[in-house]
Design a protein around this motif. Structure first.
Motif, PDB file in Angstrom:
ATOM      1  N   ALA A 260       0.862 -31.195 -30.755  1.00  0.00           N
ATOM      2  CA  ALA A 260       1.163 -30.727 -32.081  1.00  0.00           C
ATOM      3  C   ALA A 260       2.123 -29.373 -31.698  1.00  0.00           C
ATOM      4  O   ALA A 260       2.945 -29.062 -32.548  1.00  0.00           O
ATOM      5  CB  ALA A 260      -0.048 -29.922 -32.527  1.00  0.00           C
ATOM      6  N   GLY A 261       2.030 -28.889 -30.502  1.00  0.00           N
ATOM      7  CA  GLY A 261       3.174 -27.943 -30.150  1.00  0.00           C
ATOM      8  C   GLY A 261       4.549 -28.195 -30.174  1.00  0.00           C
ATOM      9  O   GLY A 261       5.418 -27.454 -30.529  1.00  0.00           O
ATOM     10  N   SER A 262       4.638 -29.636 -29.765  1.00  0.00           N
ATOM     11  CA  SER A 262       6.139 -29.902 -29.692  1.00  0.00           C
ATOM     12  C   SER A 262       6.454 -30.189 -31.158  1.00  0.00           C
ATOM     13  O   SER A 262       7.555 -30.282 -31.117  1.00  0.00           O
ATOM     14  CB  SER A 262       6.175 -31.320 -28.869  1.00  0.00           C
ATOM     15  N   VAL A 263       5.677 -30.475 -32.184  1.00  0.00           N
ATOM     16  CA  VAL A 263       6.331 -30.465 -33.532  1.00  0.00           C
ATOM     17  C   VAL A 263       6.191 -29.658 -34.494  1.00  0.00           C
ATOM     18  O   VAL A 263       6.558 -29.588 -35.588  1.00  0.00           O
ATOM     19  CB  VAL A 263       5.610 -31.850 -34.020  1.00  0.00           C
TER      20      VAL A 263
ATOM     21  N   ALA B 216      -1.278 -34.840 -37.276  1.00  0.00           N
ATOM     22  CA  ALA B 216      -0.847 -35.629 -38.688  1.00  0.00           C
ATOM     23  C   ALA B 216      -1.993 -36.154 -39.703  1.00  0.00           C
ATOM     24  O   ALA B 216      -1.964 -36.077 -40.915  1.00  0.00           O
ATOM     25  CB  ALA B 216       0.200 -36.615 -38.359  1.00  0.00           C
ATOM     26  N   ARG B 217      -2.850 -36.798 -38.906  1.00  0.00           N
ATOM     27  CA  ARG B 217      -4.130 -37.347 -39.601  1.00  0.00           C
ATOM     28  C   ARG B 217      -4.852 -36.263 -40.424  1.00  0.00           C
ATOM     29  O   ARG B 217      -5.237 -36.426 -41.576  1.00  0.00           O
ATOM     30  CB  ARG B 217      -4.873 -38.007 -38.694  1.00  0.00           C
ATOM     31  N   LEU B 218      -4.974 -34.954 -39.747  1.00  0.00           N
ATOM     32  CA  LEU B 218      -5.973 -33.925 -40.584  1.00  0.00           C
ATOM     33  C   LEU B 218      -4.953 -33.393 -41.852  1.00  0.00           C
ATOM     34  O   LEU B 218      -5.680 -33.231 -42.604  1.00  0.00           O
ATOM     35  CB  LEU B 218      -5.903 -32.807 -39.428  1.00  0.00           C
ATOM     36  N   LEU B 219      -3.566 -33.436 -41.573  1.00  0.00           N
ATOM     37  CA  LEU B 219      -2.896 -33.098 -42.692  1.00  0.00           C
ATOM     38  C   LEU B 219      -3.046 -34.106 -43.981  1.00  0.00           C
ATOM     39  O   LEU B 219      -3.346 -33.592 -44.959  1.00  0.00           O
ATOM     40  CB  LEU B 219      -1.577 -32.939 -42.297  1.00  0.00           C
TER      41      LEU B 219
ATOM     42  N   GLU C 203      -6.542 -18.486 -29.503  1.00  0.00           N
ATOM     43  CA  GLU C 203      -6.751 -18.569 -30.807  1.00  0.00           C
ATOM     44  C   GLU C 203      -5.720 -17.645 -31.503  1.00  0.00           C
ATOM     45  O   GLU C 203      -5.868 -17.261 -32.565  1.00  0.00           O
ATOM     46  CB  GLU C 203      -8.205 -18.117 -31.150  1.00  0.00           C
ATOM     47  N   ARG C 204      -4.503 -17.252 -30.956  1.00  0.00           N
ATOM     48  CA  ARG C 204      -3.534 -16.658 -31.699  1.00  0.00           C
ATOM     49  C   ARG C 204      -2.831 -17.894 -32.370  1.00  0.00           C
ATOM     50  O   ARG C 204      -2.354 -18.892 -31.870  1.00  0.00           O
ATOM     51  CB  ARG C 204      -2.643 -15.814 -30.942  1.00  0.00           C
ATOM     52  N   MET C 205      -2.262 -17.522 -33.620  1.00  0.00           N
ATOM     53  CA  MET C 205      -1.505 -18.528 -34.431  1.00  0.00           C
ATOM     54  C   MET C 205      -0.043 -18.398 -34.038  1.00  0.00           C
ATOM     55  O   MET C 205       0.578 -17.213 -33.873  1.00  0.00           O
ATOM     56  CB  MET C 205      -1.576 -18.260 -35.925  1.00  0.00           C
ATOM     57  N   VAL C 206       0.629 -19.645 -33.736  1.00  0.00           N
ATOM     58  CA  VAL C 206       1.847 -19.803 -33.144  1.00  0.00           C
ATOM     59  C   VAL C 206       2.851 -20.353 -33.918  1.00  0.00           C
ATOM     60  O   VAL C 206       4.158 -20.477 -33.605  1.00  0.00           O
ATOM     61  CB  VAL C 206       1.832 -20.206 -31.479  1.00  0.00           C
ATOM     62  N   GLY C 207       2.227 -21.294 -34.879  1.00  0.00           N
ATOM     63  CA  GLY C 207       3.137 -22.004 -35.710  1.00  0.00           C
ATOM     64  C   GLY C 207       2.324 -22.919 -36.739  1.00  0.00           C
ATOM     65  O   GLY C 207       1.283 -22.894 -36.775  1.00  0.00           O
ATOM     66  N   ILE C 208       3.014 -23.857 -37.432  1.00  0.00           N
ATOM     67  CA  ILE C 208       2.571 -24.631 -38.393  1.00  0.00           C
ATOM     68  C   ILE C 208       3.264 -26.010 -38.142  1.00  0.00           C
ATOM     69  O   ILE C 208       4.260 -26.088 -37.741  1.00  0.00           O
ATOM     70  CB  ILE C 208       2.693 -24.114 -39.761  1.00  0.00           C
ATOM     71  N   VAL C 209       2.328 -27.218 -38.404  1.00  0.00           N
ATOM     72  CA  VAL C 209       2.915 -28.165 -38.481  1.00  0.00           C
ATOM     73  C   VAL C 209       3.067 -28.862 -39.932  1.00  0.00           C
ATOM     74  O   VAL C 209       2.028 -28.652 -40.564  1.00  0.00           O
ATOM     75  CB  VAL C 209       2.154 -29.604 -37.936  1.00  0.00           C
ATOM     76  N   THR C 210       4.131 -29.103 -40.550  1.00  0.00           N
ATOM     77  CA  THR C 210       4.208 -29.403 -42.084  1.00  0.00           C
ATOM     78  C   THR C 210       4.162 -30.950 -42.273  1.00  0.00           C
ATOM     79  O   THR C 210       4.468 -31.698 -41.356  1.00  0.00           O
ATOM     80  CB  THR C 210       5.690 -28.930 -42.234  1.00  0.00           C
ATOM     81  N   VAL C 211       4.107 -31.050 -43.578  1.00  0.00           N
ATOM     82  CA  VAL C 211       3.768 -32.593 -44.071  1.00  0.00           C
ATOM     83  C   VAL C 211       4.940 -33.342 -43.604  1.00  0.00           C
ATOM     84  O   VAL C 211       4.738 -34.547 -43.345  1.00  0.00           O
ATOM     85  CB  VAL C 211       3.467 -32.513 -45.442  1.00  0.00           C
ATOM     86  N   ASP C 212       6.192 -32.977 -43.616  1.00  0.00           N
ATOM     87  CA  ASP C 212       7.262 -33.798 -43.255  1.00  0.00           C
ATOM     88  C   ASP C 212       7.515 -34.175 -42.049  1.00  0.00           C
ATOM     89  O   ASP C 212       7.750 -35.168 -41.727  1.00  0.00           O
ATOM     90  CB  ASP C 212       8.745 -33.117 -43.751  1.00  0.00           C
TER      91      ASP C 212
ATOM     92  N   ALA D  16       4.840 -34.468 -40.062  1.00  0.00           N
ATOM     93  CA  ALA D  16       3.607 -35.367 -39.968  1.00  0.00           C
ATOM     94  C   ALA D  16       3.907 -36.664 -40.279  1.00  0.00           C
ATOM     95  O   ALA D  16       3.538 -37.624 -39.894  1.00  0.00           O
ATOM     96  CB  ALA D  16       2.573 -34.886 -40.902  1.00  0.00           C
ATOM     97  N   MET D  17       4.752 -36.756 -41.353  1.00  0.00           N
ATOM     98  CA  MET D  17       5.018 -38.215 -41.798  1.00  0.00           C
ATOM     99  C   MET D  17       6.048 -38.687 -40.717  1.00  0.00           C
ATOM    100  O   MET D  17       6.047 -39.921 -40.570  1.00  0.00           O
ATOM    101  CB  MET D  17       6.014 -37.836 -43.196  1.00  0.00           C
ATOM    102  N   ASP D  18       6.946 -38.048 -40.091  1.00  0.00           N
ATOM    103  CA  ASP D  18       7.576 -38.459 -38.966  1.00  0.00           C
ATOM    104  C   ASP D  18       6.708 -38.947 -37.904  1.00  0.00           C
ATOM    105  O   ASP D  18       7.036 -40.059 -37.491  1.00  0.00           O
ATOM    106  CB  ASP D  18       8.817 -37.335 -38.589  1.00  0.00           C
ATOM    107  N   VAL D  19       5.756 -38.373 -37.616  1.00  0.00           N
ATOM    108  CA  VAL D  19       5.033 -38.527 -36.689  1.00  0.00           C
ATOM    109  C   VAL D  19       4.388 -39.934 -36.681  1.00  0.00           C
ATOM    110  O   VAL D  19       4.336 -40.824 -35.995  1.00  0.00           O
ATOM    111  CB  VAL D  19       3.924 -37.511 -36.348  1.00  0.00           C
ATOM    112  N   LEU D  20       3.734 -39.919 -38.092  1.00  0.00           N
ATOM    113  CA  LEU D  20       2.939 -41.276 -38.192  1.00  0.00           C
ATOM    114  C   LEU D  20       3.987 -42.440 -38.358  1.00  0.00           C
ATOM    115  O   LEU D  20       3.480 -43.396 -38.210  1.00  0.00           O
ATOM    116  CB  LEU D  20       2.297 -40.915 -39.507  1.00  0.00           C
ATOM    117  N   THR D  21       5.180 -42.212 -38.997  1.00  0.00           N
ATOM    118  CA  THR D  21       6.041 -43.260 -39.054  1.00  0.00           C
ATOM    119  C   THR D  21       6.510 -43.889 -37.768  1.00  0.00           C
ATOM    120  O   THR D  21       6.556 -45.041 -37.544  1.00  0.00           O
ATOM    121  CB  THR D  21       7.356 -42.847 -39.801  1.00  0.00           C
ATOM    122  N   GLU D  22       6.702 -42.877 -36.930  1.00  0.00           N
ATOM    123  CA  GLU D  22       7.113 -43.113 -35.549  1.00  0.00           C
ATOM    124  C   GLU D  22       5.899 -44.100 -34.836  1.00  0.00           C
ATOM    125  O   GLU D  22       6.148 -44.999 -34.242  1.00  0.00           O
ATOM    126  CB  GLU D  22       7.194 -42.102 -34.319  1.00  0.00           C
TER     127      GLU D  22
END
Length: 269
Positions: free
Chosen positions: A132-135, A216-219, A234-243, A245-251
């Motif tokens: 998740a960190g990579s996307v 992506a599945r959780l989104l 447990e520190r927040m470092v980023g977000i995975v956005t829906v677009d 996630a769609m790229d990940v699932l499509t790939e």
């Protein structure tokens, strides 16, 4: 809106009719322009067309181009152009861009980038490719629990232009995620209400090393626009956005189809 095609664009380019080209770009989707640009076969012409785009549109168009086309354009850019485009990309798009480039071009891009952008992108590139960190992108709206709605809206107005999304805001204290609050809730609440009283504390999140397909599945499961990503402390470092996630699932679906296509004729699917 007037339809446009590759031949029309190239003819205007040959005629050096910059005014007509600027008029054509007005109101166009960055996705459609990227598809048109990718259909231009000659790299020099691609670069010439790209340079006619308004600055505020160019980075969006660039982010939708396939990796090989991005690399072709990058080779034709002067260092100043490289820095301008690279610094304008969202951080996750900038990291994806670098991953597609040969090493010598990566070095040139990072050398042209601002020090702040270089550090931020390098931090993303350190995460495993399937995580998740990579996307994720570190560009999210952070609010404090003690903020009033008025202060929260001021924060969104001041910083939102540089964030991936402003529709979901994250309430942090010492970088720990306390809850989330939507822009809709902020806009419909009293200005003196406290963010802490509006936030939802039951938040779905993932870790930086969580498998990106799981994120992506959780989104999709929870119908979210973005999913917060937490580090090992447990520190927040980023977000995975829906677009993303769609790229990940499509790939992932494309990989599954490739595997299925490799099944021999005497094997049943």
């Amino acid at each position: 809106m007037t339809m446009f095609n590759k031949d029309q664009i190239l003819q205007l380019l040959e005629n050096r009719d910059g005014q007509a080209l600027h008029a054509l770009w007005q109101g166009r989707s960055a996705v459609d322009i990227a598809a048109l640009l990718d259909s231009v076969e000659d790299g020099a012409r691609q670069a010439a067309v790209f340079r006619t785009l308004p600055k505020d549109l160019a980075a969006d168009v660039f982010s939708y181009l396939p990796g090989p086309t991005q690399a072709t354009l990058a080779r034709s850019f002067a260092d100043g152009e490289l820095q301008q485009i690279f610094d304008a990309l969202h951080l996750d798009d900038a990291a994806d861009f670098l991953e597609e480039l040969p090493a010598n071009l990566v070095t040139r891009v990072l050398k042209a980038a601002s020090p702040q952008r270089r550090m931020a992108v390098n931090a993303l590139l350190r995460y495993p490719s399937g995580s998740a960190g990579s996307v994720m992108t570190p560009e999210f709206v952070a609010l404090r629990p003690a903020d009033t709605v008025r202060q929260a809206l001021d924060t969104i107005r001041r910083t939102g232009i540089h964030k991936e999304t402003v529709y979901t805001c994250y309430v942090l204290e010492h970088r720990q995620l306390l809850g989330v609050v939507s822009a809709k809730d902020l806009l419909t609440a009293a200005e003196d209400a406290a963010v802490a009283d509006l936030m939802v504390t039951d938040v779905v999140s993932v870790g930086t090393l969580t498998d990106r397909e799981e994120a992506a599945r959780l989104l999709a499961k929870y119908d979210l626009l973005a999913l917060p990503v937490l580090d090992g402390e447990e520190r927040m470092v980023g977000i995975v956005t829906v677009d993303d996630a769609m790229d990940v699932l499509t790939e992932a679906a494309a990989e599954d189809l490739s595997i299925m296509a490799a099944v021999t004729p005497d094997e049943k699917p």
